[in-house]
Motif scaffolding. Sequence first.
Motif, PDB file in Angstrom:
ATOM      1  N   SER A  98       0.824  -1.214   0.000  1.00  0.00           N
ATOM      2  CA  SER A  98       0.000   0.000   0.000  1.00  0.00           C
ATOM      3  C   SER A  98       0.856   1.260   0.000  1.00  0.00           C
ATOM      4  O   SER A  98       0.403   2.332  -0.413  1.00  0.00           O
ATOM      5  N   SER A  99       2.111   1.134   0.456  1.00  0.00           N
ATOM      6  CA  SER A  99       2.996   2.289   0.504  1.00  0.00           C
ATOM      7  C   SER A  99       3.762   2.496  -0.791  1.00  0.00           C
ATOM      8  O   SER A  99       4.398   3.527  -0.984  1.00  0.00           O
ATOM      9  N   THR A 100       3.706   1.506  -1.678  1.00  0.00           N
ATOM     10  CA  THR A 100       4.470   1.590  -2.922  1.00  0.00           C
ATOM     11  C   THR A 100       3.593   1.636  -4.169  1.00  0.00           C
ATOM     12  O   THR A 100       4.068   1.994  -5.241  1.00  0.00           O
ATOM     13  N   PHE A 101       2.306   1.287  -4.038  1.00  0.00           N
ATOM     14  CA  PHE A 101       1.422   1.249  -5.200  1.00  0.00           C
ATOM     15  C   PHE A 101       1.178   2.640  -5.754  1.00  0.00           C
ATOM     16  O   PHE A 101       0.863   3.573  -5.021  1.00  0.00           O
ATOM     17  N   SER A 102       1.321   2.785  -7.073  1.00  0.00           N
ATOM     18  CA  SER A 102       1.107   4.076  -7.731  1.00  0.00           C
ATOM     19  C   SER A 102       0.094   3.904  -8.859  1.00  0.00           C
ATOM     20  O   SER A 102       0.377   3.224  -9.849  1.00  0.00           O
ATOM     21  N   PRO A 103      -1.108   4.486  -8.724  1.00  0.00           N
ATOM     22  CA  PRO A 103      -2.139   4.332  -9.759  1.00  0.00           C
ATOM     23  C   PRO A 103      -1.724   4.970 -11.086  1.00  0.00           C
ATOM     24  O   PRO A 103      -1.057   6.001 -11.111  1.00  0.00           O
ATOM     25  N   THR A 104      -2.107   4.345 -12.178  1.00  0.00           N
ATOM     26  CA  THR A 104      -1.927   4.905 -13.520  1.00  0.00           C
ATOM     27  C   THR A 104      -3.263   4.819 -14.245  1.00  0.00           C
ATOM     28  O   THR A 104      -4.083   3.938 -13.943  1.00  0.00           O
ATOM     29  N   CYS A 105      -3.479   5.720 -15.175  1.00  0.00           N
ATOM     30  CA  CYS A 105      -4.788   5.808 -15.823  1.00  0.00           C
ATOM     31  C   CYS A 105      -5.131   4.539 -16.595  1.00  0.00           C
ATOM     32  O   CYS A 105      -4.275   3.912 -17.219  1.00  0.00           O
ATOM     33  N   ARG A 106      -6.384   4.172 -16.557  1.00  0.00           N
ATOM     34  CA  ARG A 106      -6.870   2.998 -17.265  1.00  0.00           C
ATOM     35  C   ARG A 106      -7.172   3.361 -18.713  1.00  0.00           C
ATOM     36  O   ARG A 106      -7.436   4.523 -19.042  1.00  0.00           O
ATOM     37  N   LYS A 107      -7.147   2.352 -19.576  1.00  0.00           N
ATOM     38  CA  LYS A 107      -7.418   2.613 -20.998  1.00  0.00           C
ATOM     39  C   LYS A 107      -8.851   3.111 -21.195  1.00  0.00           C
ATOM     40  O   LYS A 107      -9.122   3.910 -22.092  1.00  0.00           O
ATOM     41  N   GLU A 108      -9.784   2.655 -20.331  1.00  0.00           N
ATOM     42  CA  GLU A 108     -11.168   3.124 -20.426  1.00  0.00           C
ATOM     43  C   GLU A 108     -11.260   4.621 -20.129  1.00  0.00           C
ATOM     44  O   GLU A 108     -12.052   5.350 -20.755  1.00  0.00           O
ATOM     45  N   SER A 109     -10.433   5.086 -19.193  1.00  0.00           N
ATOM     46  CA  SER A 109     -10.427   6.512 -18.847  1.00  0.00           C
ATOM     47  C   SER A 109      -9.931   7.351 -20.013  1.00  0.00           C
ATOM     48  O   SER A 109     -10.439   8.446 -20.272  1.00  0.00           O
ATOM     49  N   LEU A 110      -8.923   6.843 -20.724  1.00  0.00           N
ATOM     50  CA  LEU A 110      -8.421   7.561 -21.894  1.00  0.00           C
ATOM     51  C   LEU A 110      -9.504   7.688 -22.953  1.00  0.00           C
ATOM     52  O   LEU A 110      -9.662   8.751 -23.568  1.00  0.00           O
ATOM     53  N   ARG A 111     -10.265   6.626 -23.152  1.00  0.00           N
ATOM     54  CA  ARG A 111     -11.315   6.674 -24.163  1.00  0.00           C
ATOM     55  C   ARG A 111     -12.438   7.626 -23.772  1.00  0.00           C
ATOM     56  O   ARG A 111     -13.038   8.285 -24.617  1.00  0.00           O
ATOM     57  N   ILE A 112     -12.709   7.701 -22.481  1.00  0.00           N
ATOM     58  CA  ILE A 112     -13.695   8.677 -22.002  1.00  0.00           C
ATOM     59  C   ILE A 112     -13.211  10.092 -22.288  1.00  0.00           C
ATOM     60  O   ILE A 112     -13.969  10.956 -22.745  1.00  0.00           O
ATOM     61  N   LEU A 113     -11.921  10.331 -22.028  1.00  0.00           N
ATOM     62  CA  LEU A 113     -11.353  11.657 -22.294  1.00  0.00           C
ATOM     63  C   LEU A 113     -11.423  11.990 -23.784  1.00  0.00           C
ATOM     64  O   LEU A 113     -11.805  13.107 -24.159  1.00  0.00           O
ATOM     65  N   PHE A 114     -11.075  11.029 -24.655  1.00  0.00           N
ATOM     66  CA  PHE A 114     -11.140  11.254 -26.102  1.00  0.00           C
ATOM     67  C   PHE A 114     -12.569  11.576 -26.532  1.00  0.00           C
ATOM     68  O   PHE A 114     -12.806  12.485 -27.336  1.00  0.00           O
ATOM     69  N   SER A 115     -13.520  10.831 -25.985  1.00  0.00           N
ATOM     70  CA  SER A 115     -14.931  11.033 -26.342  1.00  0.00           C
ATOM     71  C   SER A 115     -15.424  12.409 -25.901  1.00  0.00           C
ATOM     72  O   SER A 115     -16.127  13.105 -26.651  1.00  0.00           O
ATOM     73  N   LEU A 116     -15.051  12.803 -24.695  1.00  0.00           N
ATOM     74  CA  LEU A 116     -15.464  14.119 -24.189  1.00  0.00           C
ATOM     75  C   LEU A 116     -14.849  15.247 -25.020  1.00  0.00           C
ATOM     76  O   LEU A 116     -15.508  16.256 -25.305  1.00  0.00           O
ATOM     77  N   ALA A 117     -13.592  15.072 -25.403  1.00  0.00           N
ATOM     78  CA  ALA A 117     -12.913  16.099 -26.198  1.00  0.00           C
ATOM     79  C   ALA A 117     -13.588  16.268 -27.549  1.00  0.00           C
ATOM     80  O   ALA A 117     -13.798  17.404 -28.020  1.00  0.00           O
ATOM     81  N   ALA A 118     -13.933  15.163 -28.186  1.00  0.00           N
ATOM     82  CA  ALA A 118     -14.575  15.234 -29.503  1.00  0.00           C
ATOM     83  C   ALA A 118     -16.001  15.756 -29.410  1.00  0.00           C
ATOM     84  O   ALA A 118     -16.424  16.594 -30.218  1.00  0.00           O
ATOM     85  N   THR A 119     -16.748  15.292 -28.419  1.00  0.00           N
ATOM     86  CA  THR A 119     -18.161  15.676 -28.268  1.00  0.00           C
ATOM     87  C   THR A 119     -18.317  17.145 -27.890  1.00  0.00           C
ATOM     88  O   THR A 119     -19.191  17.849 -28.419  1.00  0.00           O
TER      89      THR A 119
END
Length: 344
Positions: A98-119
């Motif tokens: 728990s002291s070493t885990f570092s979250p990174t963005c999921r591929k689903e999150s990237l697609r949400i961002l792409f969709s929001l940018a285009a829409t």
Amino acid sequence: INEATKISTKDSKLCDYKVAHEKKKLVVALSDSDPFKLEKKAEIDKWIENDVYEEVSVNDLTEEDYPISTRWITEDTTRKKKARLVARGYEAPPMEKSSTFSPTCRKESLRILFSLAATNHWKMKSIDISSAFLQGISLDRNVYLIPPKEFAKPGIVWKLKKCVYGLHDAARMWYNTVKEKVEKCGLQRCPYDDAMFYAVDSAQNLQGVITVHVDDFIYAGKQTFHQVISEELMSGLQIKSQEAQAFTYLGLEISQSPDTHCVSVLQDKYIQELSVIAVTNQRKSQKSHALSPVEYKKLRSGVGQINWLAIQTRPDIAFHSCQLSNNLKNPNVSDLTSYNKLIK
């Protein structure tokens, strides 16, 4: 008895280290024959610029402060040379996950961002941070490093003020740095992805979204959101590059039309690097024969690359990649042929 032996051994090692350090009469200078001389000097300059460490006397250390050694990671490409100083983190006491885990963005999150940018017709940008870990928040524990021989001084070790590459929690400390800065800017963390943040106005209307993958950021939003990112979030950080309209992010070739704001995601360069596995005509005729260890290693590596491609941008090959993956349990020559056919 075992514990006492461990402490005694550690004391002995520390004593030997102190003696060896005191015997040094001169600082080892960078050799003119070192092909990475300039790159190593530039790396240490970054450490000094970011106030990463302070020099302390080796005589002030106790058995609990046994210093961690360091090593150079060098890279010589057609574009440029690189040298990075890393700590041998495996020499430090183990830490909880728990002291070493570092979250990174999921591929689903990237697609949400792409969709929001285009829409929403939002402009999209990417940012790459230079020497990110060296710009993290301060360490809350004592960590000592043995300086590299090129920059060592008699009787001196480095006490770290910030996490550096190689330590168990280096990525986590950088994530906490980003999280702290993001929250100060008024952004909220997505409940489904700890590496995705967003901003809303007083009426709870979405203003923009940003995703984080270690030192790589990609974001899209209204003009006010872009100002928050560039003027507040990135304030005090050293930016290596900042791109818009066409850029590469996590191996994805992303482009956005300046007129329609439509987003395209490709992996053409990645596909071009895929290569077929050499199979002779005689070997092709042995369809049901088991693979040799060398053939199996090549196929397993190739299937892994195909799977990554199918997950990211080529769902049309998902069936074939799954089939090849299942066959890896007991592959034969026909699987090599199928893989090569898919690559071509």
